[in-house]
Design a protein around this motif. Structure first.
Motif, short mmCIF file in Angstrom:
data_model
loop_
_atom_site.label_atom_id
_atom_site.label_comp_id
_atom_site.label_asym_id
_atom_site.label_seq_id
_atom_site.Cartn_x
_atom_site.Cartn_y
_atom_site.Cartn_z
N ARG A 1 3.70 1.37 14.90
CA ARG A 1 4.34 2.09 14.06
C ARG A 1 4.18 1.67 12.60
O ARG A 1 4.30 0.48 12.48
CB ARG A 1 4.90 3.24 14.00
CG ARG A 1 5.06 3.92 15.35
CD ARG A 1 6.87 4.24 15.74
NE ARG A 1 7.92 5.18 14.32
CZ ARG A 1 8.51 6.10 14.50
NH1 ARG A 1 9.48 5.58 15.47
NH2 ARG A 1 9.20 6.66 13.30
N GLU A 2 3.52 2.31 11.21
CA GLU A 2 3.78 1.46 10.72
C GLU A 2 4.40 2.55 9.46
O GLU A 2 4.93 3.04 9.07
CB GLU A 2 2.19 1.10 10.18
CG GLU A 2 1.75 0.38 11.24
CD GLU A 2 -0.05 -0.18 10.93
OE1 GLU A 2 -0.22 -1.22 11.23
OE2 GLU A 2 -0.40 1.30 9.98
N PHE A 3 4.72 1.24 8.32
CA PHE A 3 5.18 1.96 6.86
C PHE A 3 4.89 2.30 5.63
O PHE A 3 4.15 0.68 5.75
CB PHE A 3 6.68 1.67 7.32
CG PHE A 3 7.35 2.21 8.53
CD1 PHE A 3 8.15 2.84 9.07
CD2 PHE A 3 7.34 0.81 9.24
CE1 PHE A 3 8.29 3.77 9.92
CE2 PHE A 3 7.87 1.24 10.71
CZ PHE A 3 8.15 2.53 11.23
N VAL A 4 4.68 2.84 4.70
CA VAL A 4 4.50 2.06 3.65
C VAL A 4 5.30 1.95 2.33
O VAL A 4 6.29 2.87 2.30
CB VAL A 4 3.50 3.31 2.29
CG1 VAL A 4 2.35 2.55 1.55
CG2 VAL A 4 2.05 3.49 4.01
N VAL A 5 5.95 1.53 1.37
CA VAL A 5 6.65 1.43 0.19
C VAL A 5 6.28 0.67 -0.97
O VAL A 5 4.70 0.81 -1.18
CB VAL A 5 7.28 -0.35 0.97
CG1 VAL A 5 7.44 -0.27 1.96
CG2 VAL A 5 6.67 -0.61 0.71
N HIS A 6 6.45 1.92 -2.01
CA HIS A 6 6.36 1.63 -3.17
C HIS A 6 6.93 0.87 -3.74
O HIS A 6 8.56 0.45 -3.91
CB HIS A 6 6.83 2.77 -3.60
CG HIS A 6 6.14 3.11 -5.08
ND1 HIS A 6 6.55 4.43 -6.41
CD2 HIS A 6 5.42 2.27 -6.74
CE1 HIS A 6 5.95 3.85 -6.96
NE2 HIS A 6 5.39 2.75 -7.62
N LEU A 7 6.74 -0.40 -4.63
CA LEU A 7 7.71 -1.21 -5.59
C LEU A 7 6.78 -1.19 -6.68
O LEU A 7 5.87 -1.26 -7.07
CB LEU A 7 7.22 -2.73 -5.31
CG LEU A 7 7.47 -2.70 -3.79
CD1 LEU A 7 7.38 -4.64 -2.85
CD2 LEU A 7 9.11 -2.40 -3.12
N ARG A 8 8.17 -1.80 -7.34
CA ARG A 8 8.09 -1.81 -9.32
C ARG A 8 8.30 -2.85 -10.26
O ARG A 8 9.31 -3.46 -9.56
CB ARG A 8 7.97 -0.33 -10.13
CG ARG A 8 7.14 0.92 -10.01
CD ARG A 8 7.80 2.39 -10.56
NE ARG A 8 6.88 2.42 -10.38
CZ ARG A 8 7.16 4.44 -10.77
NH1 ARG A 8 8.46 4.63 -11.34
NH2 ARG A 8 6.25 5.28 -11.01
N ASN A 9 8.51 -3.06 -10.74
CA ASN A 9 9.09 -4.69 -11.26
C ASN A 9 10.43 -3.69 -11.88
O ASN A 9 10.54 -2.71 -12.47
CB ASN A 9 8.65 -4.65 -12.72
CG ASN A 9 6.69 -5.88 -12.85
OD1 ASN A 9 8.17 -6.98 -12.02
ND2 ASN A 9 5.82 -5.79 -12.49
N GLY A 10 11.43 -4.48 -12.13
CA GLY A 10 12.83 -3.87 -12.15
C GLY A 10 14.24 -3.36 -11.50
O GLY A 10 13.39 -4.20 -10.41
#
Length: 266
Positions: A238-247
């Motif tokens: 099982r895999e997962f996706v993450v959303h990252l941004r500066n801040g």
């Protein structure tokens, strides 16, 4: 006389190469004499009936992982310069271009993996033999020939923890950019937690995801989304996706409950 299944698929023209054949086999798309086989090393006879299940137009099943993430995070690549790390055959790159990215830098540490129809796209700059762990804005621009700073970074990496590449991702990404990273627990967890290439403990999966989120937070990347991949990875992981941004407006603490629910650890 017998031969490996991956070699047989390539020899018969049912796969472009043994690498693609191995991917098809691991995805459960190949049958031998009517029986699905998931091991590329399986020996088959010359007269065995080999079949590959029909698939969509994407060059890899990984494309659907990025599609799900773009939709869930409401991110639109239209007009952006994107950097695809671990591009491999080009599934992520294909999605980015189809969704309107003006240019995609498709980088991978390997060679000769990109599907020809993706590499032939004038909007795609293929970078091979590139270790993304040590990339800098200068080295990326130099090897890709693209001076534009990536507005969107995607990553589908294997055999390396994302914690080792986050700093490089932050350095090359636009300050207002977005990063969509595929978390593979089998490459984040310790060896003792991985049996036969598979992570089965929900708590280990949760720890793998949160470790990536906290490592990102420590260098100034905040969390803006986490989803479970709609498709399992190698060996059924099982895999997962993450959303990252500066801040600092997305503390990982806010996502702990989501992670525990997605990973099945509660």
């Amino acid at each position: 006389m017998t031969m490996r299944l991956d070699a047989a698929l390539a020899a018969s023209g049912l796969a472009r190469s043994r690498t693609q054949a191995a991917t098809l086999i691991a995805s459960g798309l190949v049958s031998v004499d009517g029986v699905t086989v998931v091991k590329a090393s399986t020996r088959v006879t010359e007269d065995a009936a080999l079949e590959v299940a029909a698939s969509d137009h994407y060059v890899s099943r990984a494309a659907h992982k990025l599609i799900a993430a773009l939709d869930a995070f409401t991110l639109d690549p239209r007009g952006l310069t994107a950097l695809d790390l671990g591009a491999s055959t080009g599934g992520f790159t294909q999605v980015l271009r189809e969704r309107g990215a003006s240019r995609v830098i498709a980088a991978d540490v390997g060679h000769d993996q990109m599907d020809p129809k993706i590499s032939a796209d004038p909007g795609v700059s293929v970078v091979e033999g590139f270790n993304v762990r040590y990339m800098t804005p200068a080295s990326l621009a130099g090897i890709s020939g693209i001076a534009d700073v990536p507005d969107l970074v995607t990553a589908d990496l294997s055999f390396i923890s994302l914690t080792h590449v986050l700093a490089a991702v932050k350095e090359v990404m636009s300050p207002e950019g977005d990063a969509i990273l595929l978390v593979k627990p089998q490459f984040e967890a310790g060896r003792t937690a991985v049996k036969g290439g598979l992570v089965t403990a929900p708590a280990v999966r949760a720890d793998a995801v949160t470790t990536v989120l906290w490592a990102a937070w420590d260098i100034g990347l905040s969390t803006h989304g986490v989803i479970a991949s709609p498709i399992v990875g190698t060996h059924g992981n099982r895999e997962f996706v993450v959303h990252l941004r500066n801040g600092s407006d997305g503390n990982p603490t806010e996502w702990i409950r989501t992670v525990t629910e997605l990973t099945g650890s509660r």
